[in-house]
Design a protein around this motif. Sequence first.
Motif, PDB file in Angstrom:
ATOM      1  N   GLU A  22      -6.032   0.403  -6.960  1.00 54.45           N
ATOM      2  CA  GLU A  22      -6.441  -0.140  -5.658  1.00 54.45           C
ATOM      3  C   GLU A  22      -7.951  -0.146  -5.507  1.00 54.45           C
ATOM      4  OE1 GLU A  22      -4.600   0.179  -1.169  1.00 54.45           O
ATOM      5  OE2 GLU A  22      -4.849   2.003  -2.327  1.00 54.45           O
ATOM      6  N   ALA A  23      -8.624   0.766  -6.207  1.00 54.63           N
ATOM      7  CA  ALA A  23     -10.084   0.840  -6.134  1.00 54.63           C
ATOM      8  C   ALA A  23     -10.754   0.134  -7.307  1.00 54.63           C
ATOM      9  CB  ALA A  23     -10.519   2.309  -6.102  1.00 54.63           C
ATOM     10  N   TYR A  56      -2.536   3.544 -15.045  1.00 52.61           N
ATOM     11  CA  TYR A  56      -3.512   3.978 -14.043  1.00 52.61           C
ATOM     12  C   TYR A  56      -2.745   4.439 -12.815  1.00 52.61           C
ATOM     13  CZ  TYR A  56      -6.716   1.161 -16.888  1.00 52.61           C
ATOM     14  OH  TYR A  56      -7.433   0.624 -17.926  1.00 52.61           O
ATOM     15  N   THR A  57      -3.340   5.343 -12.072  1.00 51.92           N
ATOM     16  CA  THR A  57      -2.743   5.724 -10.798  1.00 51.92           C
ATOM     17  C   THR A  57      -2.904   4.578  -9.809  1.00 51.92           C
ATOM     18  OG1 THR A  57      -4.781   6.711  -9.921  1.00 51.92           O
ATOM     19  CG2 THR A  57      -3.318   8.131 -11.253  1.00 51.92           C
ATOM     20  N   PHE A  58      -2.094   4.596  -8.773  1.00 49.89           N
ATOM     21  CA  PHE A  58      -2.177   3.530  -7.775  1.00 49.89           C
ATOM     22  C   PHE A  58      -3.550   3.526  -7.101  1.00 49.89           C
ATOM     23  CE2 PHE A  58      -1.511   1.590  -3.612  1.00 49.89           C
ATOM     24  CZ  PHE A  58      -0.808   0.460  -3.967  1.00 49.89           C
ATOM     25  N   GLN A  59      -4.109   4.708  -6.885  1.00 47.22           N
ATOM     26  CA  GLN A  59      -5.420   4.790  -6.254  1.00 47.22           C
ATOM     27  C   GLN A  59      -6.494   4.175  -7.151  1.00 47.22           C
ATOM     28  OE1 GLN A  59      -3.206   7.274  -6.409  1.00 47.22           O
ATOM     29  NE2 GLN A  59      -2.601   7.224  -4.246  1.00 47.22           N
ATOM     30  N   GLN A  60      -6.387   4.394  -8.458  1.00 44.64           N
ATOM     31  CA  GLN A  60      -7.341   3.788  -9.376  1.00 44.64           C
ATOM     32  C   GLN A  60      -7.204   2.269  -9.376  1.00 44.64           C
ATOM     33  OE1 GLN A  60      -6.152   5.901 -12.928  1.00 44.64           O
ATOM     34  NE2 GLN A  60      -7.980   7.205 -12.887  1.00 44.64           N
ATOM     35  N   ARG A  80       0.810  -1.220   0.000  1.00 50.81           N
ATOM     36  CA  ARG A  80       0.000   0.000   0.000  1.00 50.81           C
ATOM     37  C   ARG A  80       0.841   1.267   0.000  1.00 50.81           C
ATOM     38  NH1 ARG A  80      -4.816  -2.043   4.113  1.00 50.81           N
ATOM     39  NH2 ARG A  80      -6.004  -3.137   2.490  1.00 50.81           N
ATOM     40  N   GLU A  86       3.136   1.481  -2.229  1.00 48.00           N
ATOM     41  CA  GLU A  86       3.510   1.466  -3.644  1.00 48.00           C
ATOM     42  C   GLU A  86       4.893   0.869  -3.893  1.00 48.00           C
ATOM     43  OE1 GLU A  86       2.699   4.953  -5.990  1.00 48.00           O
ATOM     44  OE2 GLU A  86       1.213   5.697  -4.577  1.00 48.00           O
TER      45      GLU A  86
END
Length: 596
Positions: free
Chosen positions: A312-313, A306-310, A273, A275
């Motif tokens: 992860e979601a 994609y961003t890491f947040q994208q 988490r 990264e």
Amino acid sequence: MRRSLHIKLVLIMVLLIVSLMVVVGAFLMNSVTGYYIDEFYQQITDAFSQENVDFVRYLQTATEDEEDGAAMVSAVLSTYEGLLGVDRRNRNYFVLDGADHGRCLDGSAPIPEGGVPITTNISSALLGVPGLHSNVTADYMDAAIPITRGGHPYIVYILDSRETARNLNTEMFSLIMEALVLGLIISVLLSFLLSMTMVTPLQRLTDGIEEVARGDFSRKLEVTSGDEIGQLTASFNAMAQQLETTIAAVENERNKLDTLFLHMADGVVAFDREEWVIHSNPAAARLLGRTFTQEDRYGELFGDLYTFQQAEAAPAGGLAGSRTVDGRYLELLLAPFAREGQGGVLVLIHDVTEQRKAEQMRKDFVANVSHELRTPLTNIKSYAETLADGVGDLPSEMEKKFLGVILNESDRMTHILQDLLTLSRFDSGRSELRLTTFPFAKAVDDTYQAILMDAQNHSHTVKLRLPGHMPEVRADRERVMQVMMNIVSNAIKYTPDGGRIIISAGYIGDKVWMEVDDNGIGIPESDRDRIFERFYRVDKARSRQSGGTGLGLSIAQEIMNQHEGGLYLVDKEEPGLTIRMELPIQGPQKESGHEG
């Protein structure tokens, strides 16, 4: 641990004994002091009670001719010393003047210099009240009893130095200390015996736990008792056995997963988490063309997708992406994962290069087949329509020419369809080899004789080079001859008239070989990797003009693959092309055919 527990048990026992003796000693010494004080006042009270009427009457009744009342009171007290407990060492009596502020008049001991100190009890007696108050903190005991003799007030003052009580306490303290020392010795011995009884099985448990921690589950501890320690030992043995079984199962599953993870064709890269890279397999490094370290981060590797947040979601199916690395087409799937409070993003990398190539080859194959069949069909239709429109009007020679074209185009279509049927059989595995044993040199020579006239028609010079001895081979002679004819025919077709062609053969180890070398147009370096692809032709116009379909070398390579041999392009510096064919002398190990 053993020493620590021994010391703890010894200290506990010592503290227990010391505490017990201190409490008992203090209780006994206080009890003795209290008893001595109570006994003193009880004795004085009893002495001056109604039960001793004679004693009290003698104190209070004066004779007619006495001159000194204090001396007479002292004489009576001297007579009754036993009743008062006076021993003249620790306990004495004094006669005080009740009218003159307690001035000492007489006593069983020498009168102190300055007189007897006025105590609380003396003060009470001066007021006419018996002074029987006890003071535990004082180092003495006293009692003051007011009497009247011959009309004059006196005070009978009994003073005890408590020396008896102190001596008794001293003796008792010595006894308590002796008992304490003996108790400490006994407690130390008992504590060592107790600790040995408790520590020995615990030490065995500790040794067993250490062995389990090192991964040795074979040792089983002996259960020597039925108490709690025995139950603990039995529980430990059961736990060790269950732990061994569980760890073995987990290790087996982990080995499976590690093997799958290391040898799977798809790449896997896992990020926590924060990264950071936490796992990667060799396939990921190979596909992406780089090595991974724990210093690598998600944004540097896949942030462009994609961003890491994208990621992860992302939904359960994950997020799809693609990338091209060193000519390879990669499909990427980014999906989140979470387990036992940990989580992150997992990136799966799948190489679809071969699928894309296959798809492109399929498209090219369909386009090439359509194109190859459309040309002869168009010619046939054109000439047939011309013949149909000019029935009876066309010269016979023209009609024969048109019919010849129609027949040639029909033969061309038949040849294409036969080649396609042959490839189809190879692809489906329905093409069987008819294996026979035959002289390989004879097959090469037959090929040379078969193409010699065609080569002479193009003014080519053809040379045959054979060794003095060559072994026989086990193969499908008809198929092998087909490959040889294809290679030599291509050399004739793609070598300008008046060229040179050399056919040579030999054997090395367990293989025989044949090479066809020409000085023709050759193949550009950029096309060499595709020469064996179906319908691929370097010079499409000239190939079509010479009747080529682009399937000959593909069929030849398939035949060599079935024989577990090979068909290669040999590098050379001179102009032209050299193709080498190799065959195993003993034939294919995995036979796909039958003996002819």
